[in-house]
Design an enzyme around this catalytic site. Sequence first.
Site, PDB file in Angstrom:
ATOM      1  N   ASP A 199       0.833  -1.203   0.000  1.00  0.00           N
ATOM      2  CA  ASP A 199       0.000   0.000   0.000  1.00  0.00           C
ATOM      3  C   ASP A 199       0.869   1.255   0.000  1.00  0.00           C
ATOM      4  OD1 ASP A 199      -2.413   1.322  -0.093  1.00  0.00           O
ATOM      5  OD2 ASP A 199      -2.739   1.293   2.071  1.00  0.00           O
ATOM      6  N   ASP A 226      -7.446  -4.023   4.542  1.00  0.00           N
ATOM      7  CA  ASP A 226      -7.859  -4.995   3.538  1.00  0.00           C
ATOM      8  C   ASP A 226      -9.087  -5.767   3.987  1.00  0.00           C
ATOM      9  OD1 ASP A 226      -5.931  -4.278   1.779  1.00  0.00           O
ATOM     10  OD2 ASP A 226      -4.639  -5.998   2.092  1.00  0.00           O
TER      11      ASP A 226
END
Length: 371
Positions: A199, A226
């Site tokens: 990320d 997530d």
Amino acid sequence: MAEPQGNSSNQMNQAEKRRQLKLSFGSSGGGYGSGSSYQPFVEKFRMCQSIQSTGKLQVSPTLVYDFTSDDLQDLGEIGRGAFGTVNKMVHRTSNTVMAVKRIRSTVDEKEQKQLLMDLEVVMKSNECPCIVQFYGALFKEGDCWICMELMDTSLDKFYKFIYEKLNQRIPECILGKITVATVTALNYLKEKLAIIHRDVKPSNILLDKRGNIKLCDFGISGQLVDSIARTRDAGCRPYMAPERIDPHRARGYDVRSDVWSLGITLMEVATGHFPYPKWNSVFDQLNQVVQGDPPRLSPNDNGNHFTMEFVNFVNTCLIKEETQRPKYSKLLEHEFIVRSDQESVDVAHYVSNILDSMANNGATMFTMNQP
């Protein structure tokens, strides 16, 4: 401190779990000896309850505390996003000021235990000066509280203020220091902890007045985000590499997906705008990222003048075919990285001046993870 939304529903769920435990074990009809199957379930239940409310807080290599949310004094919100808030808090016992990210959790007790075990691995990254230090975490009434080093701002807020409010550009020498710090952190995670960040984006790169540039939001925080994204319509994930969003791709991905995200991040911060036009749907993203040509930085872009070394570095990160995209060992040998690492730059002076301007203009210093 305001209670996070959804607590009443979570408390009802906990009450229902207790009721079902009583039904399963029986409230009448005989007791259970110490050797029965009753005890392990009770211990597991107590363990799960404990996981939700207590944790270990390591504020230095030698100082570790058992702590609960009651041990933290809230000094106010400093950031907000789709998945929760960031508050400035102080741990009363050690007088440690920290940033506490509170993320809404959709994981069950088993996953909570695993995530807290994963955090022990993440905390080993405290040896790397280019990674935000993690002090500890706990689960409380459906939220995960992640305690970490307090920085002054995130790169997304920083660069947007420079472009939009000051009408200036970030000097390439500062971009170089941002690049060196980020690649160093990513390489450390991979080589020392076998972690892929997954990320990389401007809001996950933080700065402070001392000139520190640090990567954050991997490990437990990324997994929580997530877990939420899987339960809601998360839409586009703008910094994802083509191989991560290609629906026809069967094989997995590696650190080179983070290299792509780094390229997108650097191009955005260097030019002042995201390199793709706004996507109205995930299909637009698939069409442009997976099927279209990759973004390319040019020496003269949006009023900027970049060296060929920087242009080549960014475009190398944005090679569409991941097998041709370099890993960190190659990136660290790149001329732009080598030059930037050796260059003497007063990052603290530059960052402090911008932060002072942000404070005088009432600018928000942080954001949170977005889908």
